[in-house]
Design an enzyme around this catalytic site. Structure first.
Site, short mmCIF file in Angstrom:
data_model
loop_
_atom_site.label_atom_id
_atom_site.label_comp_id
_atom_site.label_asym_id
_atom_site.label_seq_id
_atom_site.Cartn_x
_atom_site.Cartn_y
_atom_site.Cartn_z
N LYS A 77 0.63 -1.23 0.10
CA LYS A 77 0.09 0.09 -0.01
C LYS A 77 0.90 1.19 0.10
CE LYS A 77 -3.96 -1.78 2.39
NZ LYS A 77 -4.98 -1.73 1.56
N ARG A 101 -10.75 -11.35 1.55
CA ARG A 101 -11.50 -12.14 0.80
C ARG A 101 -10.82 -13.53 0.83
NH1 ARG A 101 -11.80 -8.69 -4.62
NH2 ARG A 101 -11.49 -7.08 -3.15
N1 BES Z 1 -8.29 -3.84 4.20
C1 BES Z 1 -8.32 -3.25 2.82
C2 BES Z 1 -9.66 -2.57 2.43
C3 BES Z 1 -9.75 -1.16 3.29
C4 BES Z 1 -9.53 0.14 2.79
C5 BES Z 1 -10.37 -1.01 4.70
C6 BES Z 1 -9.66 1.37 3.43
C7 BES Z 1 -10.30 0.09 5.44
C8 BES Z 1 -10.04 1.16 4.69
C9 BES Z 1 -8.53 -4.42 1.85
O1 BES Z 1 -7.90 -5.67 2.21
C10 BES Z 1 -7.90 -3.90 0.30
O2 BES Z 1 -6.66 -3.44 0.59
N2 BES Z 1 -8.80 -3.84 -0.59
C11 BES Z 1 -8.03 -3.40 -1.77
C12 BES Z 1 -8.82 -4.30 -2.84
C13 BES Z 1 -8.26 -4.24 -4.23
C14 BES Z 1 -6.82 -4.60 -4.14
C15 BES Z 1 -9.17 -4.73 -5.18
C16 BES Z 1 -8.94 -2.03 -1.68
O3 BES Z 1 -9.84 -1.60 -1.56
O4 BES Z 1 -8.19 -0.90 -2.64
ZN ZN Z 2 -5.65 -5.51 1.58
#
Ligand code: BES
Ligand code: ZN
Ligand code: ZN
Length: 491
Positions: free
Chosen positions: A269, A343
């Site tokens: 990230k 997921r």
């Molecule tokens: N934990 C994150 C989602 C999240 C984002 C929670 C902001 C709380 C606040 C999740 O694991 C994630 O990173 N999702 C990605 C999915 C993408 C790679 C398809 C996302 O939301 O960008």
């Molecule tokens: Zn994630």
């Protein structure tokens, strides 16, 4: 300690008496209060508008050191949330004033558009939750929670609603457990420690607790979960909590995403706000806290909590984009993005829950997608379910508890987007649009036969800013919602 008490205002002594006031109508039926409210309203700076606040000291006619008037706005707009917020604010202000005990004058039910039960529930919740501080990591504790909060009611009300008040206190305690877990820094809640903390509180309530370590997870073939855990030196845990009261027939399985820190993995990230990704176990926290709470409340149905706990880290051992793994259900998944880890751990937990318990209802809670926050903002959870009745029940519970929820679609044709050239499924969609929906559709492949709903709490699980009855950080979203919902589902 928060209690319902009936005391005579003429003789009562207290550090502070909190008096909620409407701008347009009288909501108390006590002469002393009426006289004091008139006095307060004689000042220009206090009209009783929502958020107005004024304090008087050592007034004649009443033996309290401070009278704190809290504006509620127009009577027709006073709902449970307005009362929660008022009580929470009053408690927080009193904490800042270093008080230790306060008394809150409860409005007369016949003067307000709510039942006695609703008024008391809301005030108890706002006061209880507003009295929570998370200062474990501060050497100098600036303030202390109030020792005693008394809600001033009529004698018959104090008697009749004693049980309600203990129920609400238990539910708020559960919410506070969840908040504390979420606020805990990720170095202090690695899977081993988070699971031990859950187990300790769960055993106190006589829940059956099972914890699987890496060796058992490998034996049982939780391949998707292990793929996420692979990058971290902190080994995964699967926690299973069982509440099985005698004679219960129906079973609900709750699954909660427990990523103690989500760095994104090899798809790292960006650094902005990465520290907030300690929130990524909020689903797990809500499920664990709900089970502990339901056990305390002697809930009549079977409830099983399945809580996969991992840390998502990049390293030489981490899963790579392009890896193909085999999930617990047998289906293979190509890892299109290591940051879509939630997921992966959920499908193993859900498939295990479906096969083992054949539940009537399965509900998962997860901080699953940023896309859900884009769609609904930070205050609403997204509800995904093929079962309209279940979705409506969740939305209704959200209205009642103000843990607000909004139903989202599960279009069959979007499943197309999750195809992989090499495996049964890809863990991410081939487009960047509708990410909350495609995530939910991915989960839907692992539900089995039961009624199912997925609740994406990525927005409301955490708030950088404090609000009326919650400090900055974890909100405990989902605990009150689940307690209300489960009572509703089989009612
Ligand atoms: N934990 C994150 C989602 C999240 C984002 C929670 C902001 C709380 C606040 C999740 O694991 C994630 O990173 N999702 C990605 C999915 C993408 C790679 C398809 C996302 O939301 O960008
Ligand atoms: Zn994630
Ligand atoms: Zn995540």
């Amino acid at each position: 300690m928060i209690n319902l008490v009936s005391l005579d205002l003429k003789t009562v002594t207290a550090e502070a008496l909190v008096v909620p006031v409407c701008e347009d109508k009288e909501i108390h039926d006590d002469e002393t209060l009426a006289m004091l409210i008139d006095k307060a309203k004689a000042f220009k700076e206090f009209k009783g508008e929502k958020g107005d606040q004024v304090a008087f000291y050592n007034q004649p006619g009443i033996n309290v050191e401070r009278l704190i008037f809290e504006g509620l706005g127009k009577l027709e707009k006073v709902d449970m949330e307005a009362l929660r917020a008022m009580a929470g604010k009053a408690v927080k202000e009193s904490i800042k004033k270093d008080l230790s005990e306060i008394l809150i004058a409860v409005p007369a039910p016949e003067k307000i558009n709510l039942t006695t039960q609703e008024i008391l529930e809301a005030l108890l919740e706002g006061a209880c939750l507003g009295n929570h501080l998370f200062d474990k990591y501060k050497k100098e504790k600036k303030h202390k929670p109030l020792k005693k909060i008394n809600l001033l009611v009529k004698t018959d009300v104090a008697k009749a609603y004693g049980r309600l008040s203990s129920r609400i206190k238990t539910i708020c305690q559960g919410t506070v457990f969840a908040r504390d877990w979420i606020n805990t820094p990720p170095n202090d809640k690695i899977p081993e420690r988070f699971s031990a903390s859950i187990a300790r509180l769960a055993r106190k309530e006589k829940l059956k607790v099972t914890i699987w370590k890496e060796k058992e997870l490998k034996q049982k073939k939780f391949g998707a979960m292990l793929a996420v855990a692979a990058g971290s030196r902190n080994k995964p845990r699967m926690v299973i909590l069982e509440h099985r009261p005698k004679g219960a027939e129906k079973t609900i399985v709750l699954v909660g995403k427990g990523v103690t820190f989500d760095s994104g993995g090899i798809n790292l990230k960006p650094s902005a706000s990465m520290e907030d990704m300690k929130l990524d176990m909020s689903g797990a926290a809500a499920v664990a806290a709900a089970l502990i709470t339901l056990a305390k409340l002697k809930f009549k149905f079977n409830v099983v909590g399945i809580i996969p706990i991992v840390e998502n880290m990049p390293s030489g051992n981490a899963s790579r984009p392009g890896d193909i793994i085999q999930s617990y259900a047998g289906k293979t998944v190509e890892i299109g993005n290591t940051d879509a880890e939630g997921r992966l751990i959920l499908i193993d937990a859900m498939a295990y829950g479906a096969k083992t318990y054949k539940p009537d209802v399965m509900i998962d809670l997860a901080t699953l997608t940023g896309a859900c926050v884009v769609a609904l903002g930070e205050k609403f959870a997204g509800i995904f379910s093929y079962d309209a009745q279940l979705a409506e029940a969740i939305v209704s519970s959200g209205v009642k508890t103000y843990e607000r929820c909004w139903r989202m679609p599960l279009p069959e044709d979007y499943k197309e987007l999750l195809k992989s050239n090499f495996a049964d499924l890809n863990n991410v969609s081939s487009t960047r649009y509708g990410g909350a929906i495609t995530a939910a559709l991915f989960l839907s492949e692992f539900v089995g036969e039961s009624r199912w709903a997925h609740i994406d709490i990525a927005g409301p699980a955490y708030s950088k800013k404090e609000s009326a009855y919650c400090g900055a950080g974890g909100t405990g979203f989902g605990v009150r919602l689940l307690c209300d919902l489960l009572a509703r589902i089989f009612a």
